[in-house]
Design a protein around this motif. Structure first.
Motif, PDB file in Angstrom:
ATOM      1  N   UNK A 301       0.908  -1.346  -0.022  1.00  0.00           N
ATOM      2  CA  UNK A 301      -0.051  -0.065   0.121  1.00  0.00           C
ATOM      3  C   UNK A 301       1.034   1.096   0.082  1.00  0.00           C
ATOM      4  N   UNK A 302       1.951   1.212   0.743  1.00  0.00           N
ATOM      5  CA  UNK A 302       2.845   2.403   0.731  1.00  0.00           C
ATOM      6  C   UNK A 302       3.554   2.681  -0.633  1.00  0.00           C
ATOM      7  N   UNK A 303       3.765   1.609  -1.235  1.00  0.00           N
ATOM      8  CA  UNK A 303       4.500   1.487  -2.651  1.00  0.00           C
ATOM      9  C   UNK A 303       3.558   2.013  -3.705  1.00  0.00           C
ATOM     10  N   UNK A 304       2.314   1.706  -3.456  1.00  0.00           N
ATOM     11  CA  UNK A 304       1.249   2.211  -4.239  1.00  0.00           C
ATOM     12  C   UNK A 304       1.124   3.734  -4.225  1.00  0.00           C
ATOM     13  N   UNK A 305       1.017   4.093  -2.875  1.00  0.00           N
ATOM     14  CA  UNK A 305       0.815   5.653  -2.535  1.00  0.00           C
ATOM     15  C   UNK A 305       1.994   6.223  -2.983  1.00  0.00           C
ATOM     16  N   UNK A 306       2.983   5.997  -2.973  1.00  0.00           N
ATOM     17  CA  UNK A 306       4.416   6.858  -3.344  1.00  0.00           C
ATOM     18  C   UNK A 306       4.511   6.629  -4.909  1.00  0.00           C
ATOM     19  N   UNK A 307       4.050   5.627  -5.660  1.00  0.00           N
ATOM     20  CA  UNK A 307       4.295   5.591  -7.166  1.00  0.00           C
ATOM     21  C   UNK A 307       2.939   6.340  -7.637  1.00  0.00           C
ATOM     22  N   UNK A 308       1.832   6.430  -6.901  1.00  0.00           N
ATOM     23  CA  UNK A 308       0.852   7.247  -7.770  1.00  0.00           C
ATOM     24  C   UNK A 308       0.964   8.686  -8.267  1.00  0.00           C
ATOM     25  N   UNK A 309       1.742   9.652  -7.435  1.00  0.00           N
ATOM     26  CA  UNK A 309       1.887  10.634  -8.161  1.00  0.00           C
ATOM     27  C   UNK A 309       2.741  10.635  -9.201  1.00  0.00           C
ATOM     28  N   UNK A 310       3.652   9.938  -9.171  1.00  0.00           N
ATOM     29  CA  UNK A 310       4.725   9.777 -10.406  1.00  0.00           C
ATOM     30  C   UNK A 310       3.765   9.336 -11.792  1.00  0.00           C
ATOM     31  N   UNK A 311       2.875   8.234 -11.498  1.00  0.00           N
ATOM     32  CA  UNK A 311       1.815   7.817 -12.575  1.00  0.00           C
ATOM     33  C   UNK A 311       0.944   9.010 -13.070  1.00  0.00           C
ATOM     34  N   UNK A 312       0.597   9.930 -12.297  1.00  0.00           N
ATOM     35  CA  UNK A 312      -0.276  11.054 -12.583  1.00  0.00           C
ATOM     36  C   UNK A 312       0.688  11.924 -13.232  1.00  0.00           C
ATOM     37  N   UNK A 313       1.775  12.089 -12.961  1.00  0.00           N
ATOM     38  CA  UNK A 313       2.692  13.196 -13.661  1.00  0.00           C
ATOM     39  C   UNK A 313       3.035  12.723 -15.141  1.00  0.00           C
ATOM     40  N   UNK A 397       5.423  20.266   8.092  1.00  0.00           N
ATOM     41  CA  UNK A 397       5.991  20.548   9.224  1.00  0.00           C
ATOM     42  C   UNK A 397       5.739  19.305  10.357  1.00  0.00           C
ATOM     43  N   UNK A 398       6.523  19.154  11.257  1.00  0.00           N
ATOM     44  CA  UNK A 398       6.488  18.367  12.352  1.00  0.00           C
ATOM     45  C   UNK A 398       6.665  16.748  11.760  1.00  0.00           C
ATOM     46  N   UNK A 399       7.105  16.577  10.611  1.00  0.00           N
ATOM     47  CA  UNK A 399       7.155  15.258  10.192  1.00  0.00           C
ATOM     48  C   UNK A 399       8.870  14.648   9.615  1.00  0.00           C
ATOM     49  N   UNK A 400       9.076  13.605   9.582  1.00  0.00           N
ATOM     50  CA  UNK A 400      10.566  13.039   9.272  1.00  0.00           C
ATOM     51  C   UNK A 400      10.184  12.793   7.753  1.00  0.00           C
ATOM     52  N   UNK A 401      10.884  13.570   6.886  1.00  0.00           N
ATOM     53  CA  UNK A 401      10.647  13.409   5.532  1.00  0.00           C
ATOM     54  C   UNK A 401      11.686  12.712   4.919  1.00  0.00           C
ATOM     55  N   UNK A 402      11.144  11.760   3.873  1.00  0.00           N
ATOM     56  CA  UNK A 402      12.209  10.948   3.136  1.00  0.00           C
ATOM     57  C   UNK A 402      11.630  11.435   1.594  1.00  0.00           C
ATOM     58  N   UNK A 403      12.754  11.234   0.837  1.00  0.00           N
ATOM     59  CA  UNK A 403      12.825  11.691  -0.518  1.00  0.00           C
ATOM     60  C   UNK A 403      12.836  10.605  -1.472  1.00  0.00           C
ATOM     61  N   UNK A 404      12.313  10.639  -2.723  1.00  0.00           N
ATOM     62  CA  UNK A 404      12.328   9.569  -3.389  1.00  0.00           C
ATOM     63  C   UNK A 404      12.519  10.263  -4.924  1.00  0.00           C
ATOM     64  N   UNK A 405      13.609   9.927  -5.380  1.00  0.00           N
ATOM     65  CA  UNK A 405      14.209  10.777  -6.687  1.00  0.00           C
ATOM     66  C   UNK A 405      14.092  10.100  -7.788  1.00  0.00           C
ATOM     67  N   UNK A 406      13.832  10.621  -9.013  1.00  0.00           N
ATOM     68  CA  UNK A 406      13.651  10.086 -10.315  1.00  0.00           C
ATOM     69  C   UNK A 406      12.598   9.051 -10.489  1.00  0.00           C
ATOM     70  N   UNK A 407      11.624   9.059  -9.578  1.00  0.00           N
ATOM     71  CA  UNK A 407      10.604   7.996  -9.896  1.00  0.00           C
ATOM     72  C   UNK A 407      10.918   6.780  -9.289  1.00  0.00           C
ATOM     73  N   UNK A 408      12.066   6.709  -8.439  1.00  0.00           N
ATOM     74  CA  UNK A 408      12.534   5.409  -7.891  1.00  0.00           C
ATOM     75  C   UNK A 408      11.756   5.464  -6.378  1.00  0.00           C
ATOM     76  N   UNK A 409      10.495   4.981  -6.464  1.00  0.00           N
ATOM     77  CA  UNK A 409       9.704   5.481  -5.146  1.00  0.00           C
ATOM     78  C   UNK A 409       9.642   4.278  -4.260  1.00  0.00           C
ATOM     79  N   UNK A 410      10.663   3.177  -4.496  1.00  0.00           N
ATOM     80  CA  UNK A 410      10.793   2.042  -3.522  1.00  0.00           C
ATOM     81  C   UNK A 410      12.135   2.329  -2.943  1.00  0.00           C
ATOM     82  N   UNK A 411      12.818   3.250  -2.929  1.00  0.00           N
ATOM     83  CA  UNK A 411      14.228   3.610  -2.358  1.00  0.00           C
ATOM     84  C   UNK A 411      14.044   4.868  -1.746  1.00  0.00           C
TER      85      UNK A 411
END
Ligand SMILES: C[S@@+](CC[C@H](N)C(=O)[O-])C[C@H]1O[C@@H](n2cnc3c(N)ncnc32)[C@H](O)[C@@H]1O
Length: 456
Positions: A301-313, A397-411
């Protein structure tokens, strides 16, 4: 672990010394209902192949025609007592006919049994290959070393109980589900129709004194019980042999009964098989992955959520009138409204444009794309927001934020302090796919050791 508790011979829910041809006499003792058996799981005698050494046995010493006629008699009685959503599982094998003139034919026992069961009212619905792993080390004439048996599913009605989710698998998917999480149900992958389950080793029961030559592996029975019945349902085995089917069914909180013509097996069942299986600690509804099932569902489910904006773009890039390209997208999971979806998330597309009209147009375009395939197939309720650059710190704000670059939404990379994210985004520049930023952490792509150490 379950306690065996003693069974008396007057108890219906046990293994009875009884001839399967007279099944009705046994099943009619269940006074309240005629149709009360949800799953019959049985491996009948294989034609005349084996002598079980009991008077009245089916198969040995009979013609093949008489054998099939007797089997049909048994199946008719099973059918009479089977519920409308009930199933009959037959585990059977072919064999090469003995004696007579050459060439000796292969006897298609499983399919002849299926025909007999169909004549009794059942419908053949599936064939599973049970690969036994350990086999006799020789081939036979024109026959290769036999490494499998057939497991046939027959049902009484059109809509049998079939609880596939209990058997879904999560292993060996990784390479594919990491890249295409939308193609795999978060509940897991449906098992294939080839099951590799070793036959029990000689001596694997108690002190090794079990006398039966072909007890079924408990794991095979467990899968069939889980697939086709619920706790409290009745499971039957009219050719019970060692009684593994009854013991496994009882372990899984079904009511189990069966019959067997060889007295010795009935005695061994109570003394050895039943106590030993009930003492095992895997009598649960879970599939073999235990709680790993839930963890993997969460990951998909997390992988789906992270990939969804990439698919939209990617879809937005193909629009005839392009939208103002985002600097980043922030994915924030939120409680789901329920229903059919797997989860919900706010997708905040951060645009550099300050034009409110352009922001509104981009939002509408992304909302329309979210409602269409392929984005709609993700099963994620997406709340599309368009924000300006200045709003980015507030959203994160208030969140630990991770970045997923170049569409690699599993890393995942990071977590990043928010002040460093500005540099991060500037460095990313006008990439085809802008960075996806999220408090969700996913890292399932193999990566160098030092990068993992950095994350800790
Ligand atoms: C292939 S074995 C079943 C093995 C069993 N599935 C197990 O896990 O041990 C077939 C069994 O049917 C029994 N059998 C043969 N004729 C029978 C009859 N008329 N009524 C009941 N059982 C019978 C045999 O004694 C034998 O134990």
């Amino acid at each position: 672990m379950r306690s065996p508790g003693a069974k008396s011979s007057t108890d219906l829910w046990t293994l009875h010394k009884h001839d399967a041809r007279e099944l009705n006499a046994l099943l009619r003792r269940h006074a309240s209902r005629t149709e009360f058996v949800t799953a019959t799981i049985t491996s009948p005698p294989y034609g005349g192949l084996k002598d079980y050494g009991a008077a009245g046995q089916i198969g040995f010493g009979q013609s093949y025609e008489d054998y099939l006629r007797d089997m049909e008699t048994v199946f008719r009685q099973v059918h009479e007592h089977t519920t409308a959503d009930g199933s009959l599982w037959l585990i059977a094998d072919t064999y090469v006919a003995d004696g007579g003139t050459a060439p000796r034919p292969l006897m298609p026992v499983p399919f002849d049994l299926a025909k007999a069961a169909e004549a009794a009212g059942f419908t053949l619905r599936d064939v599973i290959i049970w690969q036994k792993d350990r086999t006799l080390p020789w081939s036979n004439g024109t026959r290769l070393r036999n490494a499998f048996e057939y497991v046939l599913l027959l049902t009484k009605g059109p809509e049998p109980k079939y609880r596939l989710d209990r058997l879904r698998e999560h292993s060996s998917l990784k390479e594919w589900w990491v890249r295409f999480p939308e193609r795999y149900s978060p509940k897991g992958k449906a098992p294939s129709n080839v099951w590799s389950i070793p036959i029990p080793l000689q001596g694997s029961w108690g002190n090794g004194e079990l006398d039966h030559s072909c007890p079924l592996p408990a794991e095979l029975v467990r899968r069939l019980v889980l697939l086709s019945s619920d706790p409290g349902d009745v499971v039957l085995d009219p050719f019970a042999g060692s009684g593994v089917v009854l013991a496994v069914a009882e372990h899984l909180e079904r009511q189990a009964l069966g019959c067997e013509i060889v007295e010795r097996h009935v005695e061994e069942f109570e003394r050895m098989i039943r106590p030993e299986i009930l003492a095992r600690d895997n009598g649960s509804e879970e599939n073999g992955n235990g709680s790993g099932n839930g963890a993997s569902a969460e990951l998909l489910i997390k992988l789906r959520m992270l990939k969804l904006p990439v698919v939209l773009l990617r879809a937005a890039a193909k629009l005839p009138r392009p939208i103002s390209w985002p600097l980043a997208v922030v994915v924030l999971p939120k409680p789901s409204a329920g229903g059919e979806s797997y989860g919900a998330a706010r997708l905040c597309f951060c645009l550099t444009t300050k034009s409110a009209a352009e922001q509104r147009r981009a939002r509408r375009a992304l909302q329309e794309l979210a409602a269409r395939s392929p984005a709609s197939k993700f099963g994620i309720e997406a709340e599309i927001e368009v924000i300006g650059e200045a709003e980015l710190p507030r959203v994160m704000s208030g969140r630990r934020i991770y970045a997923y670059r170049n569409g690699a939404t599993s890393r995942a990379q990071g977590p990043f302090p928010h002040r460093e994210l500005a540099d991060e985004l500037a460095a990313a520049g006008e990439k085809a796919i802008p960075p996806v930023l999220s408090p969700l952490f996913v890292d399932v792509t193999p990566r160098p050791e030092e990068a993992i150490a950095k994350r800790r």
